[in-house]
Design an enzyme around this catalytic site. Structure first.
Site, mmCIF file in Angstrom:
data_model
loop_
_atom_site.group_PDB
_atom_site.id
_atom_site.type_symbol
_atom_site.label_atom_id
_atom_site.label_comp_id
_atom_site.label_asym_id
_atom_site.label_seq_id
_atom_site.Cartn_x
_atom_site.Cartn_y
_atom_site.Cartn_z
ATOM 1 N N ARG A 183 -16.956 -11.977 4.366
ATOM 2 C CA ARG A 183 -17.088 -13.125 2.947
ATOM 3 C C ARG A 183 -17.354 -13.078 1.845
ATOM 4 N NH1 ARG A 183 -16.022 -15.343 7.160
ATOM 5 N NH2 ARG A 183 -16.487 -17.097 8.590
ATOM 6 N N SER A 232 -22.652 -23.063 6.243
ATOM 7 C CA SER A 232 -23.577 -21.888 6.681
ATOM 8 C C SER A 232 -23.960 -21.477 5.434
ATOM 9 C CB SER A 232 -22.400 -21.311 6.911
ATOM 10 O OG SER A 232 -22.422 -21.160 7.936
ATOM 11 N N GLU A 302 -24.975 -17.479 1.762
ATOM 12 C CA GLU A 302 -22.838 -17.562 1.688
ATOM 13 C C GLU A 302 -23.164 -18.873 0.628
ATOM 14 O OE1 GLU A 302 -19.967 -19.618 4.608
ATOM 15 O OE2 GLU A 302 -21.452 -17.961 5.616
#
EC number: 1.3.1.98
Length: 324
Positions: A183, A232, A302
């Site tokens: 990520r 998320s 995130e």
């Protein structure tokens, strides 16, 4: 940020900027763009007509004017005080093309929705893109954060990326030069990605379609996809899942104001109606603290949080340890 700020900035910049072919709007409400449907305005919102228009605009923009790039607003929390300077949002018209190149390669603009990239790959019989069917974002965001799902990440598909920097210079960057990790990309933060070339592998369209159907069925079963959410909320910690840690800390369904951790999937944060960005960010930090207290694990956001707090809100501080 007052209503006059955007108009003031626009008047200051007009003599300095080239005649743009895109759209330039003062005091643009970000709550109409973000999937949370919250957040204050951007002083100026610029939607360039194409890569050349973007490059010319940035080359002429004074260095003291901040530039913020946003995509479709799916994984984004804009604070209630709004965003200073210029917000760049790439339009589907100028950056939404898809081209099949042969050799199992696809060129896609940064504004192409991930789901559309998956569909184009299926139609061309190119495997390795089915996971994008379940990612609620665009190619630009996927490039920046190495988006992934179902065991596949963006870094596995990227051949090269096109970008424009803060000074208006164009760049072509190889997949290796993007410096991908979980990520994360180590590409310079001032780069605005305008498109990329991806490579997959030959696959039967029926097989790809089946994989995409499985992705969709899974999302509809376990994720609150029809709610006002940003996807998320936290990255998965090493050797665990964020939702498991949130659940174990007793935060499933936790509510602050109009913000709630989804009872269906507790790593999804929801605007249940009337939430402010302050509610949402405070909820997120409360969850982080409770998880830290319970398991010693520090969850990392995130969701990208940008902008300023409203004048009448206390700034939301990152967790400091045990929740008192």
């Amino acid at each position: 940020m007052s209503r006059s700020d955007g108009e003031t900035l626009l008047e200051r910049l007009r003599p300095l900027l080239p005649e743009t072919r895109g759209r330039l709007k003062a005091n643009a409400p970000m709550s109409e763009i973000t999937w949370f449907r919250t957040g204050g305005p951007a002083e100026l919102l610029f939607q360039p007509a194409d890569e050349d228009d973007l490059a010319a605009f940035l080359a002429a923009l004074p260095d003291d004017v901040p530039v913020t790039v946003i995509g479709v607003g799916s994984n984004l929390l804009v604070r209630d005080g709004g965003i200073r300077g210029v917000v760049v949002r790439l339009s589907a018209k100028g950056f939404g093309s898809i081209e099949v190149l042969g050799d199992n390669r696809i060129r896609a603009g940064a504004a192409v929705p991930d789901k559309r990239l998956a569909a184009a790959a299926r139609e061309a019989g190119i495997g390795g893109f089915h996971h994008y069917h379940g990612i609620p974002g665009s190619v630009g965001g996927a490039l920046r954060m190495n988006a992934g799902a179902n065991g596949v990440e963006t870094r596995e598909r990227v051949v090269e990326v096109r970008a424009v920097d803060r000074q208006g210079r164009k760049h072509v960057i190889t997949g290796e030069e993007m410096g991908y990790a979980y990520r994360h990309s180590s590409a310079a933060p001032d780069l605005i990605f305008t498109g990329a070339t991806f490579e997959g592998y030959a696959e039967d369209r029926a097989v790809i379609g089946k994989l995409m159907d499985e992705v969709q069925a899974h999302r509809e079963t376990v994720q609150p996809i029809r709610e006002k959410t940003g996807g998320s909320t936290f990255k998965n910690p090493p050797d665990s899942s964020a939702w498991k840690q949130i659940d174990a800390a007793g935060c499933r369904g936790l509510t602050i104001g109009g913000a709630q951790m989804s009872p269906l999937h507790c790593n999804f944060m929801l605007n249940t109606g009337g939430a402010t960005s302050h509610d949402l960010e405070l909820l997120g930090e409360t969850v982080r603290t409770r998880v830290l207290d319970h398991s010693g694990i520090r969850l990392d956001w995130e969701i990208k949080r940008i902008g300023e707090f409203a004048e009448d809100d206390e700034p939301v501080q990152p967790f400091l340890g045990r929740l008192l």
